[in-house]
Enzyme design. Structure first.
Site, PDB file in Angstrom:
ATOM      1  N   GLY A 121     -15.875  76.966  82.815  1.00  0.00           N
ATOM      2  CA  GLY A 121     -14.709  77.426  83.591  1.00  0.00           C
ATOM      3  C   GLY A 121     -14.920  78.834  84.091  1.00  0.00           C
ATOM      4  CG  ASN A 122     -13.376  80.322  87.331  1.00  0.00           C
ATOM      5  OD1 ASN A 122     -12.243  80.759  87.429  1.00  0.00           O
ATOM      6  ND2 ASN A 122     -13.788  79.222  87.979  1.00  0.00           N
ATOM      7  CG  HIS A 123     -12.891  85.389  83.186  1.00  0.00           C
ATOM      8  ND1 HIS A 123     -12.468  85.146  81.905  1.00  0.00           N
ATOM      9  CD2 HIS A 123     -14.188  85.767  83.106  1.00  0.00           C
ATOM     10  CE1 HIS A 123     -13.476  85.384  81.073  1.00  0.00           C
ATOM     11  NE2 HIS A 123     -14.532  85.752  81.785  1.00  0.00           N
ATOM     12  CB  SER A 124      -9.477  81.863  88.582  1.00  0.00           C
ATOM     13  OG  SER A 124      -8.305  81.717  89.346  1.00  0.00           O
TER      14      SER A 124
ATOM     15  CB  ALA B 129     -11.927  80.647  91.017  1.00  0.00           C
TER      16      ALA B 129
END
Ligand code: C5P
Length: 402
Positions: free
Chosen positions: A213-216, A280
């Site tokens: 995943g990512n930090h969005s 994102a």
């Protein structure tokens, strides 16, 4: 800015313990820029003093047909003509009954019968009174007469019993009014437009417990959804996993992976006039998702084979027809060049550039600073502002609202 700014609102208060919450409701309405005239029933005055209400509204509170010391007649007809909306909160079972039956024995019910514009009623009473067939019949009559009922909530009541009958929270009542005006105000610039917005991260499963995943945080996309709604648009918000509540009046479709996001976005895109791709999206996903949890034993180095995810912005913009499409670029280097390249490569009308590393910009924070690039060669930079303000700037620019 709230759509309630400048609106004339009659706030009717009746004799229920929830009348203390009407003070806060009045504050919220005034804060939203509305002009509020309070009309209170005689029993309402037993719960809350007119001095508190007139101080907050800046207008004398009306309670009787005549003001006792001056003999001035309070014209319910003029009040009805002045108002853009009337909200009765709290509305007791007795007042609801009188309204349903047209029993105009006080200033509040008389004003209701003279009101030409939309009326909202926020009932508040004990659970048995709310559930009583008489109350339910009267509420149904009001609904049939075109009154909007702001449903009571469930929880602890003044009687210490627990059940349905608590007046809706002041914020919910204000929201009901705002959403009503947004639905009915035909002068709003994005009225009749349907806009798709993608927001948040995507999660790509590795096995049943892990993902890439990512930090969005989704904050920028959610602020854009609220900004479009504020201008009267219908918004479909296709959102990856975030912890934000859906903005009021926005249709949210929750998804997890990029493939799900593409599918949901494609479905919505068909009926939309524009799309803002703010998500994102993970560029790659594990080529194979393990069926059971991957064990730690074994090799020191472990490889996960990745396959390319679909590019949602590019795939949909390829067949966009007359739709306006807007993408984002989050860059660390050569921001302007990369943003301009994306306009072409993804067939977008606008690209919003965020520079990761700029003070006040990027993931998780509540502010952003952006530069907008158009297909026509325009380049517009905005200073660091809250994401709500940035969203309004973006919406005003891309839809030419200024
Ligand atoms: O190519 P890049 O990821 O930098 O492009 C960012 C823009 O493209 C954003 O608007 C993002 O929402 C969109 N995008 C997408 N699908 C992807 C990757 C990016 O819609 N798979």
């Amino acid at each position: 800015m709230s759509i309630l700014k400048g609106k004339h609102i009659i706030l009717g208060i009746t004799g229920g313990i929830a009348a203390y919450k009407s003070v806060y409701l009045l504050r919220l309405l005034v804060k939203a820029g509305a002009e509020v005239q309070v009309v209170i029933t005689p029993s309402g005055r037993e719960f809350i003093t007119p001095v508190t209400l007139s101080s907050l509204s800046g207008r004398p509170v009306i309670s009787e047909f005549f003001t006792a010391n001056t003999g001035q007649w309070n014209s319910h007809v003029d009040l009805g003509l002045w108002a853009d909306a009337m909200v009765i909160a709290p509305a007791t079972a007795s007042t609801i009954g009188k309204m349903a039956g047209g029993i105009a024995d006080n200033m509040l019910v008389t004003t209701y019968l003279s009101a030409k514009e939309q009326v909202f009623v926020a009932p508040a009473m004990d659970l048995d009174m709310w559930a009583h067939p008489s109350t339910q019949r009267n509420v149904a009559t009001l609904r049939a007469d075109g009154v909007e009922i702001v449903e009571p909530g469930s929880g602890e009541l003044a009687s210490h019993l627990c059940g349905k009958g608590r007046m809706a929270e002041p914020e919910q009542i204000v929201e009901a009014l705002e959403q009503w005006f947004l639905r009915h105000d035909t002068t709003l610039p994005l009225k009749g437009k349907r806009i798709l917005i993608t927001a948040g991260p995507t999660y790509e499963n590795i096995d049943p417990v892990r993902f890439i995943g990512n930090h969005s945080s989704g904050k920028m996309g959610y602020a854009l959804a609220a900004a479009c709604r504020e201008q009267g648009a219908e918004v479909v918000l296709v959102s990856g996993p975030v912890s934000l509540p859906a903005p009021a009046g926005v249709e949210r479709v929750s998804v997890t992976s990029a493939c799900e996001m593409l599918e949901a976005s494609r479905r919505a895109f068909d009926t939309c006039h524009a799309a803002i791709f703010c998500a994102a999206v993970a560029d790659y996903a594990p080529a194979v998702v393990a069926e059971s949890k991957i064990k730690r034993e074994g090799a020191e180095i472990m490889c996960i084979e990745l396959k390319r995810n679909p590019d949602i912005a590019a795939s949909l913009s390829r067949e966009k027809g007359k739709r306006l499409t807007i993408g984002f670029a989050l860059e660390t280097d050569n921001g302007a060049d990369n943003a301009r390249r994306k306009l072409e490569a993804k067939n977008l009308d606008w690209v919003v550039l965020n520079r990761l590393g700029d003070p006040g910009a990027g993931f998780g924070v509540d502010t952003n600073s952006v530069t907008l690039f158009s297909r026509g060669g325009e380049e517009l930079s905005f200073p660091v502002k809250s994401k709500q303000e940035v969203a309004r700037d973006i919406v005003a620019t891309v839809f030419s609202l200024r």
